[in-house]
Design a protein around this motif. Structure first.
Motif, PDB file in Angstrom:
ATOM      1  N   GLY A 140       7.693   3.355   6.133  1.00  0.00           N
ATOM      2  CA  GLY A 140       8.360   4.638   6.035  1.00  0.00           C
ATOM      3  C   GLY A 140       7.699   5.448   4.945  1.00  0.00           C
ATOM      4  N   TYR A 141       8.352   6.524   4.502  1.00  0.00           N
ATOM      5  CA  TYR A 141       7.690   7.409   3.557  1.00  0.00           C
ATOM      6  C   TYR A 141       8.680   8.167   2.675  1.00  0.00           C
ATOM      7  CZ  TYR A 141       8.987  10.916   7.096  1.00  0.00           C
ATOM      8  OH  TYR A 141       9.691  11.702   7.971  1.00  0.00           O
ATOM      9  N   TRP A 142       8.132   8.602   1.525  1.00  0.00           N
ATOM     10  CA  TRP A 142       8.825   9.552   0.671  1.00  0.00           C
ATOM     11  C   TRP A 142       8.349  10.949   1.052  1.00  0.00           C
ATOM     12  CZ3 TRP A 142       6.608   5.067  -1.451  1.00  0.00           C
ATOM     13  CH2 TRP A 142       7.501   4.164  -2.059  1.00  0.00           C
ATOM     14  N   PRO A 143       9.219  11.827   1.558  1.00  0.00           N
ATOM     15  CA  PRO A 143       8.782  13.157   1.983  1.00  0.00           C
ATOM     16  C   PRO A 143       8.199  13.970   0.820  1.00  0.00           C
ATOM     17  CG  PRO A 143      10.950  12.650   2.861  1.00  0.00           C
ATOM     18  CD  PRO A 143      10.633  11.587   1.857  1.00  0.00           C
ATOM     19  N   SER A 144       7.173  14.746   1.111  1.00  0.00           N
ATOM     20  CA  SER A 144       6.508  15.542   0.074  1.00  0.00           C
ATOM     21  C   SER A 144       7.447  16.565  -0.556  1.00  0.00           C
ATOM     22  CB  SER A 144       5.288  16.251   0.663  1.00  0.00           C
ATOM     23  OG  SER A 144       5.677  17.120   1.722  1.00  0.00           O
ATOM     24  N   THR A 145       8.482  16.964   0.193  1.00  0.00           N
ATOM     25  CA  THR A 145       9.408  17.978  -0.330  1.00  0.00           C
ATOM     26  C   THR A 145      10.230  17.479  -1.515  1.00  0.00           C
ATOM     27  OG1 THR A 145      10.951  17.288   1.415  1.00  0.00           O
ATOM     28  CG2 THR A 145       9.645  19.261   1.825  1.00  0.00           C
ATOM     29  N   LEU A 146      10.242  16.153  -1.744  1.00  0.00           N
ATOM     30  CA  LEU A 146      10.976  15.619  -2.894  1.00  0.00           C
ATOM     31  C   LEU A 146      10.249  15.898  -4.207  1.00  0.00           C
ATOM     32  CD1 LEU A 146      11.927  12.047  -1.579  1.00  0.00           C
ATOM     33  CD2 LEU A 146      13.425  14.039  -1.715  1.00  0.00           C
ATOM     34  N   PHE A 147       8.946  16.201  -4.131  1.00  0.00           N
ATOM     35  CA  PHE A 147       8.116  16.176  -5.327  1.00  0.00           C
ATOM     36  C   PHE A 147       7.540  17.532  -5.693  1.00  0.00           C
ATOM     37  CE2 PHE A 147       7.753  12.068  -3.123  1.00  0.00           C
ATOM     38  CZ  PHE A 147       8.325  11.250  -4.093  1.00  0.00           C
ATOM     39  N   GLY A 148       7.140  17.616  -6.959  1.00  0.00           N
ATOM     40  CA  GLY A 148       6.417  18.763  -7.472  1.00  0.00           C
ATOM     41  C   GLY A 148       4.999  18.361  -7.802  1.00  0.00           C
ATOM     42  N   GLY A 191       0.832  -1.196   0.000  1.00  0.00           N
ATOM     43  CA  GLY A 191       0.000   0.000   0.000  1.00  0.00           C
ATOM     44  C   GLY A 191       0.868   1.247   0.000  1.00  0.00           C
ATOM     45  N   ILE A 192       0.493   2.223  -0.782  1.00  0.00           N
ATOM     46  CA  ILE A 192       1.180   3.517  -0.797  1.00  0.00           C
ATOM     47  C   ILE A 192       0.098   4.587  -0.688  1.00  0.00           C
ATOM     48  CG2 ILE A 192       2.676   5.097  -2.073  1.00  0.00           C
ATOM     49  CD1 ILE A 192       3.762   2.682  -3.616  1.00  0.00           C
ATOM     50  N   PHE A 193       0.164   5.427   0.339  1.00  0.00           N
ATOM     51  CA  PHE A 193      -0.850   6.472   0.470  1.00  0.00           C
ATOM     52  C   PHE A 193      -0.229   7.751   1.014  1.00  0.00           C
ATOM     53  CE2 PHE A 193      -0.763   4.571   4.640  1.00  0.00           C
ATOM     54  CZ  PHE A 193      -1.004   5.625   5.521  1.00  0.00           C
ATOM     55  N   GLN A 194      -0.898   8.856   0.716  1.00  0.00           N
ATOM     56  CA  GLN A 194      -0.401  10.171   1.122  1.00  0.00           C
ATOM     57  C   GLN A 194      -1.059  10.602   2.426  1.00  0.00           C
ATOM     58  OE1 GLN A 194      -1.221  13.581  -1.481  1.00  0.00           O
ATOM     59  NE2 GLN A 194       0.903  14.236  -1.188  1.00  0.00           N
ATOM     60  N   SER A 219       0.700  15.843   6.414  1.00  0.00           N
ATOM     61  CA  SER A 219       2.104  16.124   6.066  1.00  0.00           C
ATOM     62  C   SER A 219       2.340  16.133   4.563  1.00  0.00           C
ATOM     63  CB  SER A 219       3.029  15.093   6.720  1.00  0.00           C
ATOM     64  OG  SER A 219       2.808  13.804   6.155  1.00  0.00           O
ATOM     65  N   GLY A 220       1.492  15.402   3.806  1.00  0.00           N
ATOM     66  CA  GLY A 220       1.709  15.261   2.366  1.00  0.00           C
ATOM     67  C   GLY A 220       2.724  14.192   2.015  1.00  0.00           C
ATOM     68  N   ASN A 221       3.320  13.532   3.030  1.00  0.00           N
ATOM     69  CA  ASN A 221       4.297  12.471   2.772  1.00  0.00           C
ATOM     70  C   ASN A 221       3.601  11.231   2.208  1.00  0.00           C
ATOM     71  OD1 ASN A 221       6.297  14.116   3.931  1.00  0.00           O
ATOM     72  ND2 ASN A 221       5.892  13.304   5.975  1.00  0.00           N
TER      73      ASN A 221
END
Length: 409
Positions: free
Chosen positions: A300-308, A280-283, A287-289
């Motif tokens: 864990g997560y991919w931080p929202s700051t990585l993305f546009g 599962g992958i969800f935002q 936080s937007g992560n």
């Protein structure tokens, strides 16, 4: 006599010149070799953070229990002052977990082999140690842990990649999940890999952003042909950004019990027991992560700051398989298999499948997509079938194939 002495002097001078050039070349080679060794050692130091505990797995992997605050993620320039989100927002987490648990009360789950050899203490995360031999297998230190660009994205031509997927698009998705049975397909060529996963994407084709996770067989990266839990991310269509697992900075892990890149067992068998992993992958709505869940548990997560484009939602979700090879869409085709290595027409106990493909929209509920389609780049090599047994049952998405065969040349 004087003439002979002059000739001797000239010969000695020429010999000296040749020897001098040889010495310069040897020294240059030594400098280059020393520089490469230094670069390798520096890369290993960057990847292998100091650990609190070391676990030796019976499959040959070495897991290092690293302080959660000292993991590779924080080498990323955008994460220098990042505050770790230790768990996702509780409301959405409970909704996703309860739905998955109800659906899988009687299913058999695989586990990770390293877990039989120990566990990491609280406040640490397990990270698979990268060895010198892993870096030497890579085409270059820069490309270690990375996919190669798939072709000319502007023209929509993907020369090195073949997919067989279930796909939905058209609205804003803030999550997706699926349950994929685990196999160990053949990998034919040295640079090939094969994977079954879930993708969430946004952005134009020439610079799309993607977060993705599932299982993979990738001898080039791992040094063996075992089936492993794997993830990836990119913000420029795999050109320069992102990587597999934790081989670059970006993904922030919080779970001490799951090792990304670790071996999964047991495996499904033809006409036998089927083992599935839940991805599962969800935002997180606050936080937007982008959080990754494995077997219903946050990893864990991919931080929202990585993305546009992906900082607010995804516009495309895919479930299924991919094969990467330089011998894709040419003759002779690679013999690397996808899924189980059998075609989708084999159905249950033969083909690879995704059950309960789900999306999450702003209702914060897991649900079957309103509209889905199927796609296979090379149907004679890797096929698809969103098979519905009856009008009262939900479709099961089957996919895969052997690659080079009687039907795939």
């Amino acid at each position: 006599m004087g003439k002979r002495n002059d000739e001797v002097v000239m010969v000695l001078a020429m010999v000296g010149l040749v020897v001098g050039v040889a010495i310069v070349n040897v020294n240059a080679t030594n400098v280059e070799m020393n520089l490469s060794l230094l670069q390798i050692e520096n890369k290993l130091k960057l990847l292998n953070k100091p650990s609190i505990k070391t676990i030796y797995s019976e499959d040959g992997d070495i897991m290092e229990c690293v302080d959660v605050y000292k993991q590779p993620a924080f080498d990323h320039p955008l994460l220098k002052n990042h505050t770790i989100q230790m768990k996702p927002d509780l409301s959405i987490d409970l909704k996703m977990s309860s739905t998955q648990n109800e659906s899988f009360g009687s299913r058999l789950y695989p586990f990770q082999t390293w877990q039989k050899s120990g566990s990491c203490p609280k406040g640490t995360i397990p990270i698979r140690r990268v060895g010198r031999e892993d870096l030497l297998r890579a085409n270059s230190l820069h490309h270690f842990g990375k996919k190669f660009p798939y072709g000319d994205s502007k023209l929509g031509q993907e020369f090195n990649r073949s997919t067989a997927i279930l796909i939905t698009t058209g609205v804003n998705y803030i999550g997706a999940s699926g349950n994929i049975n685990v196999w160990n397909p053949k990998v034919d060529l040295p640079n090939d890999f094969t994977a079954s996963k879930v993708w969430l994407k946004n952005g134009p084709s020439e610079k799309f952003e993607s977060v993705e996770a599932g299982w993979m067989v990738n001898p080039k990266l791992y040094g063996d042909a075992k089936t492993r839990l794997s993830l990836y991310w990119t913000v420029d269509s795999y050109k320069t950004t992102g990587c597999f697992d934790l081989t670059c900075s970006g993904f922030v892990q919080t779970n001490p019990s799951v090792a990304i890149g670790a071996v999964i067992e047991p495996l499904s068998s033809t006409n036998g027991q089927q083992y599935t992993i839940s991805i599962g992958i969800f935002q997180d709505p606050h936080s937007g992560n982008w959080w990754l869940k494995f077997q219903g548990n946050p990893v864990g997560y991919w931080p929202s700051t990585l993305f546009g484009y992906l900082d607010h939602s995804a516009t495309l979700v895919e479930w299924g398989g991919e094969v990467f090879s330089s011998n894709i869409k040419i003759v002779p085709h690679t013999g690397t298999g996808m899924g189980s290595g059998d075609y989708a027409s084999g159905l249950y106990e033969y083909a690879s499948f995704v059950k309960e493909p789900r999306i999450v929209d702003y209702s914060l509920q897991l649900k079957y997509p309103d509209r889905v389609g199927t796609w296979a780049d090379e149907p004679s090599c890797y096929s698809v079938d969103n098979y519905q047994q009856s009008y009262t049952t939900e479709p099961v998405f089957y996919f895969g194939g052997p690659g080079l065969s009687r039907d795939c040349h």
